[in-house]
Scaffold this motif. Structure first.
Motif, mmCIF file in Angstrom:
data_model
loop_
_atom_site.group_PDB
_atom_site.id
_atom_site.type_symbol
_atom_site.label_atom_id
_atom_site.label_comp_id
_atom_site.label_asym_id
_atom_site.label_seq_id
_atom_site.Cartn_x
_atom_site.Cartn_y
_atom_site.Cartn_z
ATOM 1 N N UNK A 122 -9.664 -34.889 -18.646
ATOM 2 C CA UNK A 122 -8.530 -35.867 -19.005
ATOM 3 C C UNK A 122 -8.166 -36.726 -17.863
ATOM 4 N N UNK A 123 -8.252 -36.284 -16.586
ATOM 5 C CA UNK A 123 -7.873 -37.144 -15.362
ATOM 6 C C UNK A 123 -8.792 -38.138 -15.238
ATOM 7 N N UNK A 124 -10.131 -37.950 -15.372
ATOM 8 C CA UNK A 124 -11.176 -38.802 -15.382
ATOM 9 C C UNK A 124 -10.915 -39.899 -16.720
ATOM 10 N N UNK A 125 -10.595 -39.452 -17.622
ATOM 11 C CA UNK A 125 -10.494 -40.163 -18.736
ATOM 12 C C UNK A 125 -9.365 -41.144 -18.308
ATOM 13 N N UNK A 126 -8.267 -40.663 -18.010
ATOM 14 C CA UNK A 126 -7.067 -41.475 -17.557
ATOM 15 C C UNK A 126 -7.275 -42.395 -16.342
ATOM 16 N N UNK A 127 -8.197 -42.245 -15.451
ATOM 17 C CA UNK A 127 -8.485 -43.238 -14.396
ATOM 18 C C UNK A 127 -9.412 -44.177 -15.061
ATOM 19 N N UNK A 128 -10.363 -43.949 -15.837
ATOM 20 C CA UNK A 128 -11.050 -44.915 -16.468
ATOM 21 C C UNK A 128 -10.427 -45.732 -17.332
ATOM 22 N N UNK A 129 -9.235 -45.319 -17.918
ATOM 23 C CA UNK A 129 -8.511 -46.236 -18.804
ATOM 24 C C UNK A 129 -7.618 -47.047 -18.192
ATOM 25 N N UNK A 130 -7.370 -47.014 -16.704
ATOM 26 C CA UNK A 130 -6.510 -48.100 -16.006
ATOM 27 C C UNK A 130 -6.866 -49.350 -16.186
ATOM 28 N N UNK A 131 -6.075 -50.195 -16.709
ATOM 29 C CA UNK A 131 -6.123 -51.383 -16.641
ATOM 30 C C UNK A 131 -7.074 -51.924 -17.564
ATOM 31 N N UNK A 132 -7.523 -51.280 -18.584
ATOM 32 C CA UNK A 132 -8.605 -51.716 -19.443
ATOM 33 C C UNK A 132 -8.310 -51.012 -20.877
ATOM 34 N N UNK A 133 -8.911 -51.328 -21.915
ATOM 35 C CA UNK A 133 -8.723 -51.033 -23.310
ATOM 36 C C UNK A 133 -9.480 -49.394 -23.392
ATOM 37 N N UNK A 134 -8.750 -49.012 -24.375
ATOM 38 C CA UNK A 134 -9.243 -47.655 -24.742
ATOM 39 C C UNK A 134 -10.624 -47.659 -25.065
ATOM 40 N N UNK A 180 -14.981 -51.057 -10.740
ATOM 41 C CA UNK A 180 -14.817 -51.079 -9.220
ATOM 42 C C UNK A 180 -15.101 -50.123 -8.575
ATOM 43 N N UNK A 181 -15.565 -50.374 -7.207
ATOM 44 C CA UNK A 181 -16.111 -49.238 -6.280
ATOM 45 C C UNK A 181 -14.629 -48.327 -5.969
ATOM 46 N N UNK A 182 -13.702 -48.994 -5.926
ATOM 47 C CA UNK A 182 -12.351 -48.265 -5.437
ATOM 48 C C UNK A 182 -12.016 -47.136 -6.796
ATOM 49 N N UNK A 183 -12.383 -47.468 -7.999
ATOM 50 C CA UNK A 183 -12.103 -46.577 -9.004
ATOM 51 C C UNK A 183 -13.221 -45.540 -9.081
#
Length: 287
Positions: A122-134, A180-183
Motif C-alpha cells: 500500500x505504501x508503494x502504491x501511495x508513493x507511486x500515486x503522488x501527483x499523478x493519476x490513478x 523521478x529519481x527522488x521518488x
C-alpha cells in the motif's frame, strides 16, 4: 479451501469492487464477474485467493495457499482489507448528525473503507500515486511487479506474480521504471524502513502517522492515506486530497480549500475516514 467471512450487513460490495477494479495491478489482481482475485505472499510462501459475496451476510473466500499455518493470519488480513468488522450502525449514528453525511449514507448505507493486503504494498502504491493519476500509478505498479515480483508457478488466469518484498525493493533502482529519481529513492527508503522496523505498518500500533511522516518523501497526504487503509485508523483524513476537496465543493455548491475541508471535517471525528469514503464515492454520483 473455502471459508465464509461473516459481517454485519449492509455491505456495498459493488462499491468495494469498483474501488479494487480501478486499482487492480496487472499480473497480481483481477476483477471478473463480481469476483476479486489476487496473488499473496506471507512469510516467503506464495498463494492466491478469490473472494465474492454469498448471501447477505458473508463473503466466500476461496484460498489456495500451501501452508495451513498461515490461514489464521490470512483471514485476519482479509477481514481488515475488506473492513468486515466495522460497526457501521455506531459510525452512522455519529456521522448522520451532519445533514450532508445523513444524505450520503442514506444513498449508500453499506460503504466500507477498503483496506490493503500488505502495508509495504500500500505504501508503494501511495508513493507511486503522488501527483499523478490513478491509472498512471497502476501502470507503474504493474511494471514494478513484472520486473521485481516473483513469478508464480501455477495460478488462475491473470495472476502471474506476487508483489516484491522489502529486501528486493530496498536495493533496487526503481527510478528505472519511469519516475523521478527522488521518488525511486523514497520507494526504496520505505522498503528499507520496513526492514529496520518490521512493525512499521502494523495496525493498532500507536504513533503510526508520526513514524510515516519521519520517512523521506512521505508527506501528510501519503501518511494519512496509509493510516486509513493499512493502519485502519478510523479518523485518518487526507485533507489535501483533491478528490475530497472536489467532492465537498460539488456537494455544497461552492469552492473549497484544504483548510476549509479540514475545518468541515471536525464534526465527523472520530470517523473522518468513513466520511472521506462517502465523499470519494459521491464523485461518481453527483449531478
Amino acid at each position: 479451501m473455502r471459508l465464509l467471512l461473516a459481517y454485519r450487513p449492509p455491505y456495498d460490495w459493488a462499491a468495494m469492487l469498483v474501488f479494487l477494479s480501478a486499482r487492480a495491478i496487472a499480473g497480481m489482481e483481477t476483477v471478473v464477474d463480481g469476483v476479486y482475485s489476487r496473488s499473496i505472499g506471507l512469510d516467503g510462501v506464495h498463494g492466491t485467493f478469490s473472494i465474492k459475496p454469498v448471501g447477505d451476510a458473508a463473503l466466500e473466500l476461496t484460498l489456495d495457499f500451501p501452508d495451513p499455518a498461515g490461514v489464521p493470519e490470512i483471514v485476519a488480513r482479509l477481514r481488515r482489507m475488506f473492513d468486515l468488522d466495522a460497526d457501521l450502525p455506531a459510525i452512522h449514528r455519529h456521522l448522520t448528525a451532519d445533514p450532508l453525511m445523513a444524505r450520503l449514507i442514506a444513498e449508500r448505507p453499506g460503504l466500507r473503507v477498503p483496506g490493503a493486503w500488505d502495508g509495504l504494498e500500500l505504501a508503494i502504491r501511495a508513493v507511486l500515486g503522488q501527483q499523478i493519476t490513478v491509472r498512471a500509478a497502476i501502470k507503474l505498479a504493474g511494471k514494478l511487479v513484472a520486473q521485481y515480483g516473483e513469478a508464480l508457478d501455477s495460478a488462475p488466469p491473470g495472476l502471474t506474480h506476487v508483489f516484491p518484498g522489502a529486501a528486493v525493493l530496498a536495493v533496487s533502482d526503481l527510478a528505472t521504471l519511469g519516475m523521478p529519481k527522488s521518488r525511486g529513492r523514497t520507494l526504496s527508503g520505505v522498503a528499507q524502513a520496513l526492514l529496520d522496523d518490521p512493525l512499521l505498518f502494523e495496525p493498532a500500533r500507536e504513533g503510526g502517522v508520526a513514524r510515516l511522516l519521519a520517512l523521506h518523501g512521505i508527506g501528510d497526504w501519503t501518511a494519512q492515506y496509509i493510516a486509513l487503509r493499512q493502519l485502519r485508523e478510523r479518523d485518518a483524513f487526507p485533507s489535501g486530497d483533491v478528490g475530497l476537496i472536489n467532492a465537498l465543493a460539488a456537494l455544497e455548491g461552492g469552492p473549497v480549500t484544504a483548510r476549509e475541508l479540514l475545518r468541515r471535517a471536525e464534526v465527523w471525528r472520530p470517523y473522518r475516514g468513513y466520511a472521506a469514503q462517502q465523499l470519494w464515492t459521491s464523485l461518481s454520483r453527483v449531478d
